[in-house]
Every structure is written in C-alpha cells, then in structure tokens.
Design a protein around this motif. Structure first.
Motif: not given
Length: 374
Positions: A37-43
């Motif tokens: 989820r966090e990697l996705g938020r960072l793009g």
C-alpha cells in the motif's frame, strides 16, 4: 545534488506502524500488504514473489548494471511445539533468540480459532511457590511455556479452542519513541531498516532524484531463518547493499549513532570494492560512520550468495543495543543511513564491466598489492 531532506516524522510513523503489525517469519502477509500500500502511494512499480517478498524499482538514467537495496520485514517469534497436559503450550523459537528475552513477553497466538492473547512464562514463575528456584532454573526454550488468556483446565480444553502444534506466536513489540531520540522496542531488527528504506525512497520521489542506474528496493520475508534474499533478485542486479542492524556491544566497533559499515560477518568478507565505495561515500557526504566485523551474524547478503547470485554485496547498519532482545536505536542513525542509501543510488558506476554477467578480463578490477620491493 543538494543534501537530501529526510522526513523524520515520515520515517518514525512508518516504523511505528510496522512495529505494531505482527510479522514473525512464516506470518508476514499483512506486513507485506502494508508495504505494498505504501509503495503504491509513493507511485512505485513493484511486484511480489509467490510467498510475498517484494521488489520495487526506481528507474535510473541507465538500466544496467542494476543495483539493489534490501531489508527484511520478518521478525523473531515462536511456534507451538506441544499442547501440554496442563493446557499450556511448549514453544520453539522462530529465528535465533534466547528464551531469556521471551520470559514475561506478552504475545498473540494465531491458531485456527480467533487469535488468543497470552504470556510466555518460565516453568517456575512464582516466587511464593518456588522461592529461590525461580532464579536457579536453567535458561532454555524447554524451560518456558505459553499461558494463554482463556479458560482452559487442561489439554483438551486448549485443543477445543482451535490451538494445535505449529501455531504461530507473535511477540509484542512494545515500542517507545523517546524525546531523547532513542527508540526502544522489540523487532527493530529489521523493521527500522525497512522504515529507513521507505524514508530514502520517499525523499527521492519527493525531491525528484533519479538513480544512476535502475535501483531495486527489496523487502524479504524469511531472513530470520536464513532464507532472506535467496529468491527475489533479478539477473540484471550486479550489486546489493543490505540494510540491517549493527550489534552495539563490548568488543564491537558499532555505535548507536552514525552508520556502521560491516566489513565482514560469519560468512566472510563483504565485497572489497563495494564496501570501500560506501565508506568513501560516507566521507564525501559527511555522514558519521564507523566500520565493524561481526562474528555471529549473517544477513540477506549471505542467502543471496548461497543461492548462487553472482553479485557484489555489502552491509550497512544502524547500531542496535541488545539485538534480538529488548532493542534500542537512535533516530539520528536512521537518518544518516537513509542519506547514505540515497548517496549510493546517485553514485557513479565505477565497474562498468559488471553490466554483463560474464566477459573477458578487460575492465576487471584491481586491488592494491605489495610488490615486494621489486
């Protein structure tokens, strides 16, 4: 480029979230979801292995020779060895840690029924009953048991709760973030490393920093049992820097402050060229640092090499006091470490030959030698 501005609040927030999420080896799925989820938020683009190891890519100006930076999200824990006649549970450790640090730990038992809370206790836990024997009983995993917080008068009652051999026990981290900058918790090994990598990535994305070559950020799920980065690398990776804890203790050169660059562990020396490159980067960027050698220690680097990866490896660490016990680190070391990871990602490629798995001797490295006065 300018000095990277590491967001300490972001780093400590990610660390706190990870510490409060159980992830002993073998029970890491939810921590993997949190990281994704966090990697996705960072793009960032990322992919998972079948069991959940993660690799995320920050594209570089060139694709090869690719680099990797790795930390592990799995932690120590325990597993049910037997359901005893008294209804309590015999345990075996997940990972290598002393039962001395398990005594008194609060924990969660993940079984077929709903999760159960409990406490790990020595077999002789009551001074009112055993008097001085509580201080003289041996220290081993055979001398502790898990008391679950449920009504159980014997083995059958415990089994009826859905508890059985092989169930996973997650030890409470109990993190404290002190005003002095110290962070005290279980499982800082290696969730502090994971949070540091996230902070470095967040900084690079926010400040639009581009790595020199493709840089893969790897998160493994079984380092504590020796598997680590054995199956998450891609063939293009020529060098891998492992992020883990440095043992701050008598006889060691590690420190809770600055970055400790390991020159060797129990598996042997780290790559001569890569380790010295990291030392020079720390000097050039005025990052506090020291070197150390670890006698009783291995990391993701060892598992990658043992799996047959032909890569250069190095180990950079944050100093940790009482490793695999009640651990303590200082937040400043995490910031310094994040800065070094960014410096590495932005550094020039010095061994261009590494872009190819096999080639001739042209471009092969040299090491200083004594010519014997000839």
């Amino acid at each position: 480029m300018s000095r990277p501005a590491i967001d300490l609040d972001y780093l400590t927030d990610r660390l706190a979230r990870l510490l409060n999420m159980p992830s002993p080896t073998g029970y890491t799925d939810e921590a993997v979801w949190e990281l994704c989820r966090e990697l996705g938020r960072l793009g960032l683009d990322y992919e998972l292995t079948r069991r959940g190891a993660i690799r995320a890519r920050l594209p570089g100006r060139e694709s090869k020779p690719a680099r990797a930076i790795v930390a592990h999200v799995d932690t120590l824990g325990a597993q049910v060895k037997a359901v005893k006649d008294n209804g309590r549970l015999e345990l075996v450790p997940i990972g290598h840690w002393s039962s001395r640090f398990a005594e008194g730990a609060r924990c969660t038992l993940f079984c077929e029924g709903q999760p159960l809370r409990g406490t790990i206790l020595p077999l002789k836990a009551s001074g009112h009953t055993f008097n001085e024997e509580v201080d003289t009983q041996p220290v081993s995993w055979r001398q502790v048991e898990l008391r679950i917080d449920a009504v159980t008068h014997g083995r059958d009652d415990t089994l009826a709760l859905g508890v059985d051999v092989g169930d996973i026990v997650a030890i409470d981290a109990q993190p404290e973030f002190m005003d002095t900058g110290f962070i005290v918790s279980r499982h800082l090994d290696d969730k502090a490393g994971v949070a540091t990598m996230l902070a470095a990535m967040e900084c690079m994305v926010r400040e639009e920093r581009t790595p020199t070559v493709d840089t893969w950020w790897l998160f493994t799920i079984a380092e504590e049992v020796g598997l680590g980065a054995s199956s998450v690398l891609i063939p293009d990776v020529a060098a891998m820097v492992t992020v883990d804890n440095g043992t701050t203790a008598p006889g060691q050169n590690s420190s809770e402050f600055g970055v400790t660059i390991a020159m060797a562990d129990q598996t042997g020396p780290f790559d001569w060229h890569l380790s010295r490159k990291l030392v020079q980067l720390a000097r050039d960027h005025e990052i506090p640092h020291q070197k150390d050698v670890f006698r009783y220690y291995r990391s993701d680097s060892a598992s990658a090499l043992e799996a047959g990866a032909d890569i250069r490896t190095a180990l950079v660490t944050f100093g940790i006091d009482a490793s695999h016990g009640y651990e303590r680190i200082h937040e400043s070391a995490l910031v310094d470490l994040a800065r070094l990871l960014i410096a590495y990602a932005e550094s020039d490629v010095e061994i261009e030959r590494d872009a190819r798995p096999l080639s001739g001797v042209k471009g092969f490295t040299h090491q200083p030698v004594d010519d014997g006065g000839q």
